[in-house]
Design a protein around this motif. Sequence first.
Motif, PDB file in Angstrom:
ATOM      1  N   TYR B  68      -7.904  -7.955 -10.383  1.00 13.83           N
ATOM      2  CA  TYR B  68      -9.341  -7.798 -10.564  1.00 13.83           C
ATOM      3  C   TYR B  68      -9.881  -6.828  -9.505  1.00 13.83           C
ATOM      4  CZ  TYR B  68      -9.061 -12.171 -13.286  1.00 13.83           C
ATOM      5  OH  TYR B  68      -8.763 -13.139 -14.199  1.00 13.83           O
ATOM      6  N   TRP B  69      -9.354  -6.990  -8.289  1.00 11.71           N
ATOM      7  CA  TRP B  69      -9.807  -6.170  -7.174  1.00 11.71           C
ATOM      8  C   TRP B  69      -8.642  -5.349  -6.638  1.00 11.71           C
ATOM      9  CZ3 TRP B  69     -12.941  -9.966  -3.505  1.00 11.71           C
ATOM     10  CH2 TRP B  69     -14.056 -10.466  -4.210  1.00 11.71           C
ATOM     11  N   ASN B  70      -9.031  -4.319  -5.871  1.00  8.78           N
ATOM     12  CA  ASN B  70      -8.047  -3.533  -5.147  1.00  8.78           C
ATOM     13  C   ASN B  70      -8.537  -3.393  -3.718  1.00  8.78           C
ATOM     14  OD1 ASN B  70      -5.746  -1.931  -4.792  1.00  8.78           O
ATOM     15  ND2 ASN B  70      -6.918  -0.044  -5.146  1.00  8.78           N
ATOM     16  N   GLU B  71      -7.623  -3.042  -2.815  1.00 10.09           N
ATOM     17  CA  GLU B  71      -8.020  -2.860  -1.418  1.00 10.09           C
ATOM     18  C   GLU B  71      -8.366  -1.400  -1.156  1.00 10.09           C
ATOM     19  OE1 GLU B  71      -4.450  -4.912   0.074  1.00 10.09           O
ATOM     20  OE2 GLU B  71      -5.821  -6.171   1.215  1.00 10.09           O
ATOM     21  N   THR B  72      -9.242  -1.168  -0.195  1.00 10.79           N
ATOM     22  CA  THR B  72      -9.708   0.195   0.041  1.00 10.79           C
ATOM     23  C   THR B  72      -8.761   0.986   0.936  1.00 10.79           C
ATOM     24  OG1 THR B  72     -11.088  -0.689   1.808  1.00 10.79           O
ATOM     25  CG2 THR B  72     -12.148  -0.259  -0.296  1.00 10.79           C
ATOM     26  N   THR B  73      -8.527   0.478   2.134  1.00 10.37           N
ATOM     27  CA  THR B  73      -7.763   1.271   3.107  1.00 10.37           C
ATOM     28  C   THR B  73      -6.428   0.617   3.437  1.00 10.37           C
ATOM     29  OG1 THR B  73      -9.853   1.976   4.068  1.00 10.37           O
ATOM     30  CG2 THR B  73      -7.881   2.358   5.385  1.00 10.37           C
ATOM     31  N   TYR B  74      -6.483  -0.672   3.751  1.00 13.17           N
ATOM     32  CA  TYR B  74      -5.265  -1.380   4.140  1.00 13.17           C
ATOM     33  C   TYR B  74      -4.760  -2.103   2.900  1.00 13.17           C
ATOM     34  CZ  TYR B  74      -7.934  -0.394   8.286  1.00 13.17           C
ATOM     35  OH  TYR B  74      -8.684   0.227   9.230  1.00 13.17           O
ATOM     36  N   THR B  75      -3.763  -1.540   2.270  1.00 19.14           N
ATOM     37  CA  THR B  75      -3.394  -1.999   0.938  1.00 19.14           C
ATOM     38  C   THR B  75      -2.179  -2.917   0.925  1.00 19.14           C
ATOM     39  OG1 THR B  75      -2.048  -0.031   0.638  1.00 19.14           O
ATOM     40  CG2 THR B  75      -4.318   0.105  -0.115  1.00 19.14           C
ATOM     41  N   ASP B  76      -1.842  -3.482   2.076  1.00 21.21           N
ATOM     42  CA  ASP B  76      -0.614  -4.285   2.147  1.00 21.21           C
ATOM     43  C   ASP B  76      -0.585  -5.444   1.156  1.00 21.21           C
ATOM     44  OD1 ASP B  76       0.255  -3.729   5.501  1.00 21.21           O
ATOM     45  OD2 ASP B  76      -1.589  -3.036   4.573  1.00 21.21           O
ATOM     46  N   GLU B  77      -1.696  -6.169   1.043  1.00 26.59           N
ATOM     47  CA  GLU B  77      -1.706  -7.363   0.194  1.00 26.59           C
ATOM     48  C   GLU B  77      -1.642  -6.977  -1.278  1.00 26.59           C
ATOM     49  OE1 GLU B  77      -3.867  -6.946   2.812  1.00 26.59           O
ATOM     50  OE2 GLU B  77      -2.529  -8.168   4.040  1.00 26.59           O
ATOM     51  N   PHE B 275     -12.776  -4.160  -0.231  1.00 28.78           N
ATOM     52  CA  PHE B 275     -12.389  -4.311  -1.631  1.00 28.78           C
ATOM     53  C   PHE B 275     -13.249  -3.460  -2.553  1.00 28.78           C
ATOM     54  CE2 PHE B 275     -11.700  -8.455   0.463  1.00 28.78           C
ATOM     55  CZ  PHE B 275     -10.323  -8.523   0.364  1.00 28.78           C
ATOM     56  N   VAL B 276     -12.611  -2.949  -3.577  1.00 30.88           N
ATOM     57  CA  VAL B 276     -13.334  -2.379  -4.724  1.00 30.88           C
ATOM     58  C   VAL B 276     -12.668  -2.966  -5.965  1.00 30.88           C
ATOM     59  CG1 VAL B 276     -14.040  -0.222  -3.616  1.00 30.88           C
ATOM     60  CG2 VAL B 276     -11.804  -0.358  -4.746  1.00 30.88           C
ATOM     61  N   SER B 277     -13.209  -2.653  -7.116  1.00 32.08           N
ATOM     62  CA  SER B 277     -12.597  -3.136  -8.346  1.00 32.08           C
ATOM     63  C   SER B 277     -11.236  -2.461  -8.548  1.00 32.08           C
ATOM     64  CB  SER B 277     -13.490  -2.788  -9.527  1.00 32.08           C
ATOM     65  OG  SER B 277     -13.640  -1.388  -9.582  1.00 32.08           O
ATOM     66  N   ALA B 278     -10.360  -3.137  -9.272  1.00 31.35           N
ATOM     67  CA  ALA B 278      -9.065  -2.523  -9.612  1.00 31.35           C
ATOM     68  C   ALA B 278      -9.225  -1.798 -10.944  1.00 31.35           C
ATOM     69  CB  ALA B 278      -7.999  -3.601  -9.718  1.00 31.35           C
ATOM     70  N   ASN B 279      -8.513  -0.716 -11.082  1.00 30.42           N
ATOM     71  CA  ASN B 279      -8.581   0.021 -12.354  1.00 30.42           C
ATOM     72  C   ASN B 279      -8.088  -0.826 -13.525  1.00 30.42           C
ATOM     73  OD1 ASN B 279      -5.926   0.081 -11.478  1.00 30.42           O
ATOM     74  ND2 ASN B 279      -5.511   2.104 -12.344  1.00 30.42           N
ATOM     75  N   THR B 280      -7.223  -1.834 -13.222  1.00 36.87           N
ATOM     76  CA  THR B 280      -6.678  -2.654 -14.307  1.00 36.87           C
ATOM     77  C   THR B 280      -7.797  -3.304 -15.121  1.00 36.87           C
ATOM     78  OG1 THR B 280      -4.975  -3.179 -12.694  1.00 36.87           O
ATOM     79  CG2 THR B 280      -4.911  -4.380 -14.783  1.00 36.87           C
ATOM     80  N   GLY B 363     -12.399   2.147 -11.360  1.00 40.08           N
ATOM     81  CA  GLY B 363     -11.630   1.161 -10.603  1.00 40.08           C
ATOM     82  C   GLY B 363     -10.637   1.877  -9.713  1.00 40.08           C
ATOM     83  N   GLY B 364     -10.381   1.281  -8.545  1.00 41.70           N
ATOM     84  CA  GLY B 364      -9.371   1.869  -7.662  1.00 41.70           C
ATOM     85  C   GLY B 364      -7.996   1.675  -8.266  1.00 41.70           C
ATOM     86  N   THR B 365      -7.189   2.731  -8.210  1.00 43.78           N
ATOM     87  CA  THR B 365      -5.828   2.618  -8.744  1.00 43.78           C
ATOM     88  C   THR B 365      -5.120   1.496  -8.002  1.00 43.78           C
ATOM     89  OG1 THR B 365      -5.820   4.948  -9.192  1.00 43.78           O
ATOM     90  CG2 THR B 365      -3.661   3.846  -9.118  1.00 43.78           C
ATOM     91  N   TYR B 366      -4.691   0.489  -8.748  1.00 49.29           N
ATOM     92  CA  TYR B 366      -4.195  -0.717  -8.111  1.00 49.29           C
ATOM     93  C   TYR B 366      -3.041  -0.413  -7.153  1.00 49.29           C
ATOM     94  CZ  TYR B 366      -2.762  -5.333  -6.959  1.00 49.29           C
ATOM     95  OH  TYR B 366      -2.455  -6.449  -6.226  1.00 49.29           O
ATOM     96  N   GLY B 367      -3.195  -0.863  -5.918  1.00 44.48           N
ATOM     97  CA  GLY B 367      -2.149  -0.691  -4.918  1.00 44.48           C
ATOM     98  C   GLY B 367      -2.284   0.578  -4.102  1.00 44.48           C
ATOM     99  N   ALA B 368      -3.114   1.506  -4.559  1.00 44.28           N
ATOM    100  CA  ALA B 368      -3.302   2.740  -3.791  1.00 44.28           C
ATOM    101  C   ALA B 368      -4.616   2.664  -3.026  1.00 44.28           C
ATOM    102  CB  ALA B 368      -3.306   3.940  -4.739  1.00 44.28           C
ATOM    103  N   ALA B 369      -4.668   3.343  -1.896  1.00 50.04           N
ATOM    104  CA  ALA B 369      -5.900   3.354  -1.112  1.00 50.04           C
ATOM    105  C   ALA B 369      -7.030   3.904  -1.965  1.00 50.04           C
ATOM    106  CB  ALA B 369      -5.714   4.214   0.130  1.00 50.04           C
ATOM    107  N   SER B 370      -8.188   3.273  -1.924  1.00 48.31           N
ATOM    108  CA  SER B 370      -9.299   3.638  -2.801  1.00 48.31           C
ATOM    109  C   SER B 370     -10.576   3.654  -1.988  1.00 48.31           C
ATOM    110  CB  SER B 370      -9.439   2.596  -3.919  1.00 48.31           C
ATOM    111  OG  SER B 370      -8.224   2.474  -4.621  1.00 48.31           O
ATOM    112  N   GLN B 371     -11.094   4.844  -1.820  1.00 51.27           N
ATOM    113  CA  GLN B 371     -12.292   4.995  -0.996  1.00 51.27           C
ATOM    114  C   GLN B 371     -13.428   4.111  -1.513  1.00 51.27           C
ATOM    115  OE1 GLN B 371     -13.532   9.045  -0.594  1.00 51.27           O
ATOM    116  NE2 GLN B 371     -15.504   8.438   0.243  1.00 51.27           N
ATOM    117  N   PHE B 372     -13.988   3.344  -0.616  1.00 53.54           N
ATOM    118  CA  PHE B 372     -14.983   2.354  -1.000  1.00 53.54           C
ATOM    119  C   PHE B 372     -16.152   2.973  -1.768  1.00 53.54           C
ATOM    120  CE2 PHE B 372     -18.777  -0.206  -0.096  1.00 53.54           C
ATOM    121  CZ  PHE B 372     -18.348  -1.437  -0.557  1.00 53.54           C
TER     122      PHE B 372
END
Lengths: 1093, 545
Positions: B68-77, B275-280, B363-372
Amino acid sequence: MKNKKVLSFLLFIALSTMTLFGQSREITGTVTGADDGAPLPGVSVSVKGTSIGTITDMNGYYSIDVPQNSEALMFSFVGMATQDIPLGSQSELNVVMESTSTELDEVVVTALGVSREKKSLGYAVQEVDGEAVSQVKTDNLVNALSGKIAGVQVKVANNIGGSSNILIRGSSSLFQSNQAMFVVDGVPISNSMTNKDYGAQAQGRQAYDYGNAISDLDLDDIESISVLKGAAATALYGSRAANGVIIITSKKGKQSSRLGVTVNSNVTIGVIDQSTFPKFQDKYGAGYDPTWHNSDLPGLDWDDIDGDGLEDTDKYLVPYYDDASRGGPLDGTMVYQYDAWLPESENFGLATPYVAPENGPLAFFDNSVSYSNSIDISGGTDKTTYRMAYSNRSATGIYPNSSLNRNNFTFSGSHKVLKNVNVSSSVNFITSKGKGRNSTGYSGNIMSMFRQWWQVNVDLEQQRELYDQTGENLTWNPNAWNDPVPIFWDNPFWTAYKNFPEDKRTRLIGYVQADWEITDYLSLMGRVSADTYTELQEERRAVGSTSAEFGTGNPRQEVTSGYSRYDRSFIETNVDVMLNFHKDLGERVNLTAMLGTNIRRSRMESVFAATNGGLAVPELYALSNSASPMLPPDERLEEIGVNGFFGSVSLGYTNLFYLDATLRNDISSTLPSENNSYIYPSVSGSFLFNNLFEADWLQLGKLRINYAEVGNDAPPMSILDTYDGMPPFGGNTLASVDPTKNNADLLPENTKSIEAGLEMRMFQSRVGFDAAIYKTNTINQLMPVDVSFATGYQRTWVNAGEIENRGIELAAWFTPVKTSDFSWDISLNWAKNRNEVISLFTDDAGNEVQSIVIGDLQAVTIQAKVGEPYGTIHGRNYVYHENGEPIVLSSGLYDKTATSDQVLGNVNPDWTGGINNRFTYKNLSLSFLIDWQQGGDIFSVDNWYGVGTGLYAETADNNDLGNPQRDPVNGEEGGGIILPGVLEDGAPNDIRIESDIFAEGWVRSPHARFVYDASYIKLRELVLTYDLPRELIDRTPLAGISLSFVGSNLWIIKKNLPHADPEASQGAGNIQGWQSGVMPTTRNYGFSLKLQF
Amino acid sequence: MKMKYILYLVLIISISSCTDKFEDFNTDKKNPASVAGEALFSNAQKNLVDQMSTPNVNRNITELWAQYWNETTYTDEANYDIVERGQSQEIFRYLYRDVLMDLAEASRLIVEVVPFDDAAAVEQANMLQIIEIMNVFVFQRLVDIFGAVPYSQALDIGNVYPEYEMGDVIYSDLISRLDAAVAGLDPAYGSFGSQDLIYGGDVDSWIRFANSEKLKIGIHLADVNSTLAQSTIEDAVQAGVFTSAADEALFAYQSGAPNYNQIHAELIVTGRKDFVSANTIIDIMAGLNDPRLDNYFDPTSIQPLPFPVDDNTGSKTDIVYEDGENTILFYPLGGGEYNEVFIEGPHTVPASDSTAGIMTWLGGTYGAASQFSRHTQVSTDVTEATFPGLVMTYSEVLFYLAEAAARGYDVGMSAEEAYNAAITESILWWGGAQPEVDAYLAYPGVAYATAEGDWKRKIAYQSWIASYINGLLGYTTWRRLDYPVLNITPTNEEIQEVTDIPVRFTFPVNEQSLNEANYNAASEAIGGDELLTKIFWDLYDANPN
């Protein structure tokens, strides 16, 4: 102006005192030593049969007014034969003093303040002269001990006014404090870490290091320091002395014909040692990866600036929101930097060249400056002595807006009320204040920003100007070009000037003591003492800051503003009564015995309260300004009572054998009533073999051996269970089961130690050494052991586990040259301690816990693991090929172990040592101390992240092909790196990969890659002192003037940890071996002036 | 003579130093030695819901894993690294230490209270059964996360090495415990009253919740033990599951710290932009013109429709508009509300509708850094302090019924009826209007009859969309039904800790040292403590396409 008045007043007093002795004549002279003809300072000169006396000055010169009918002058000095010289009519009397087999009679202070002849002791005691610790003005007494005592390991954290770790003979306790105990003139002094949430601070959570309470002591008040290392030496102190005791004897008034006035003045300037600060790269700017951004240039953005729905391709934007430096090249491209969008900036609306800035992070810091001034007035007659002193220390730290200030007022006096009864008392009143201490946590810590999350393209002076002009949080790290709100990091000047903590402590230490010489063999001592302080720590976050954990609650909420205050008060009282017996039983045997009791009570109360959900009105730092209703404050009350009864017997046989035995019984309130009384013995013996035969070359030869046990009680409130009240929900009360299961069956823990030593002094004491070998086992440890969360608890109190410390210590001294004008003294301390966790907790079913986490950091853990030294660093390791090299996967990246429980190193050094050289030529002396730690490991969170984010110079170097490593991989033409290691088949790795965040740093590396050897060799102290010649001060009322240059931490001669000082840490305590956002070390240059009247 | 005085002195000191007060010294005067069981019960409820709702990267990352969500800068999780921060440990800490332990202690304390009359005795019994229902809910959650967990030996400090039990064993016991609990509840009497932060002590509600929970357990068993699943589900439905939104188990968060929704705490109070939305989810929902899109997320941009201007007259002309990728045509309704219009093919918007506009979603490409600032963000509805904690919604129950019906079980309605009801319920819940529901249900990609794939695919997609904010539920829906198609590979495979999307959480790292033998036994029993080891109810692989 004011100082001048004080000075003339003091001169007046000094002069008028002298004129009291009108009917007399003056005798002057110089006292020298027979060995080398050098002048002897400090020799006591008195008129026989009277109370009139003086001491020689630094040049061995004295002057005394003697009544007309006086018979003789008496000259006495420790280690020298006392001389009575009949007076004729001469007005000058020069005396040469012979050393006795002097040091044999050296008297040292031992447990409970009992002075003993050192030769009679069966355990190790090492003394340090007050002068040796007070010359270099440090914030903290502990720092002054570094390198000076064998077996004492000091670790200076580098925080502003911060705590320093002091271990004697290693760590013996798994969970309780391993810090040495401090005693001043018989009064135990609290050395608490007073942080409200010490455990969290030690593990890198958002917090400050408020120092350890021993830093309240003024170094100029110290006469001497005696360090008791082993359990046999400390057994009489009971529980708290298990980690060794540092006994401080303060300066006292002395019987003297004149008022002694000493004025000390020092100014010290600290300058950052750049080898302990990051060396930043200057080639690549902001961003996590040059390919992640969306203009036609690497690492730069385009966006729709004018709002026409289209990206404006003529405006290159820096990725302001990234806190890393793996972006585009700093090649002068015209870009819109963060300040181009700030109307307050001179660059508003302008594109500026993308280059490395003129002022990197070093520009943030100031030089530290500290002033220490003290005045000391003392004097006395044969009945009464007194001393009063005042000192002030004020300092500014290397952070902007940081300062420390301390005032010490001391009075001590003694008076013979009856022929055989002496009363003495001392009062020490201390106020100390701190402001703007550096954060040691992961948010709001400017150092972790610089070391881990930074854009090397940012100019600090611009940040300073923006803050100075506006007082606003205009940061280099905004959300976006059109949103200046900070995303991760505040403007550091905002942090320093708005979000600073303040603290103050008011403290009183004092005692009243009576000594009654009942008969010539029996004496009674009674003493009541107290150490009490109140403390306030205030923390603030200004509205407009980024969020950080703050305030009360568990877990603490992250908020963007707030105010908290922590009020803490502490009092400890001790009542001591001791009956001493000393008698020669026949010609050859003497007996010393002692019986005593110690009644100790302590009480610590604290309240921690904070605003909730932020501040309602900006800039108003008051609890009532809470945005949401406040959470319940965190209140604590800890009371401890210990009643101790002890006795000792010491038998001596004609300076040949000594045998000591002690026994102590403690009853402690912290243990269950059925187990709260425990008894522990010690026995020690010494054999002075030099007295077996006559040998000119041997002044002392002593063998000693001892065995001791020390019992220890539990921390308070570990027996009965309570519930945790939670913040109410609406009108509903909430409560929770406490995560720690207490234990009503706790037993005292026990330390057993055995030690042997050899002490020799040879060749007229020009060579000597003291060696010790010891083994200490602490068993039945009281600890809250972690349990599976599935039990419903996090930890449970148990008695379990054993830690062993084995070691060798050597203190040696040597005087290679000694002439009348010149001497060279070398002293050396060396110690090696082997620490091993023998066992941890074994439950009823026989399951054995193999390892316990002491510190849980974001990336690694610090553990106590069976079979390893206390304090192993655990994380993910390399996977090693059988040829010993780390394996690199086909991706070109390191393989790493699946789990993070691998042992990567341990915090304990292989050995520590110090060498001090002292050269004296006439009035000039130069000494320097080299402090050496060999071994020990440290995990650098700073490098773990900072290498990943591409901050450091080495991340932008050329590669093995001579091309910039950050260029794209392109065969022999391009960039990229080859990680050192082997492929899975054992062949050397030859896979070239992009030098990016994945190849480096935390994202994909095993933790082992950032574990470093913590060895260092430091020029710790250098002191150059010049005593003005007598001729120059003869006509002044002054008795001595000396000028000194004192330097500390002038040079790190060798270290293996890049960009930081391996000693630096988040503060004192058991959790060591890692660094995150640590402060740089300063080189300190000081100038001192000492005037004696 | 002198000796006598000394002895006196020693005696006086010995007397004055008596140890009578020692027990008092060592008594905690700032924390209670006894509390009411109800206070512990309330705390357990709050902690459970906090654990379910928090998006803190250290504690609960299922909003990410459900994509549902993606991470912006620190994408470890988002890249499935749960070693670095140890989220599993945090889940154990929350659920055992802060929820189950408080429930167990609440139960122990409540039993000890001697009821003053018969009614009080029944209320007391009701309280104990409600605690039991909560226990079941939490243990199911634990099994669904880890596959096997300490169960009957848990929560006993006398045994610091509790054995793990297998998920299927725990599941069957949970069914019996639910049956017993429901049987023991007497709706004629009250229970916790206001200390029950979910149902205010209403026993009827708890009965329906217990039956719904039983339905949930049953549906999870469907692939692996259809017989047991069928009887469990049919029993539960017979006994009475949720029948309207009024039955839902919601937790009414309050506006002030620390009692606000944990999403608010992490996204608003902290001011962090993690967090931003995930593209999924954005791509799937935008592809279906889902009316909930602007309830779930705030669009990246809202712009007026670019009506062409007639050069001669200078006035706007009609526009022929075709939905672009991730754009939706809308008509403002005022007050920040929009009527989103689904169109297929070219669509003429008359110039008279000059307020019409387009919302864009990225949506931010899931797993890739996504500028807020450049990506679609979580909606302000969701980040409200008082956004409720979702324990179980009516829509969730209806999707279970749809699935049960599709599997041929008798739940009193057809799969399609339940499916439509579930979607309707969800859209209305999120603030949608009936016309939006009607349009949505009519869309061929949504309509039960025409939506792509078999019943599993149809229900999975819609159930997953409706489970937004209940991260674990969405993640579990994907694991059970193997749809929707999630983005498997993050853009940079080098940062991946695993080669495929995890299907469970690994056991807490500290269990490896604190409970080693049982950890090892459990790891072996489930087939390895790996991210790719399936939970017992998960038989099939996820569909890649």
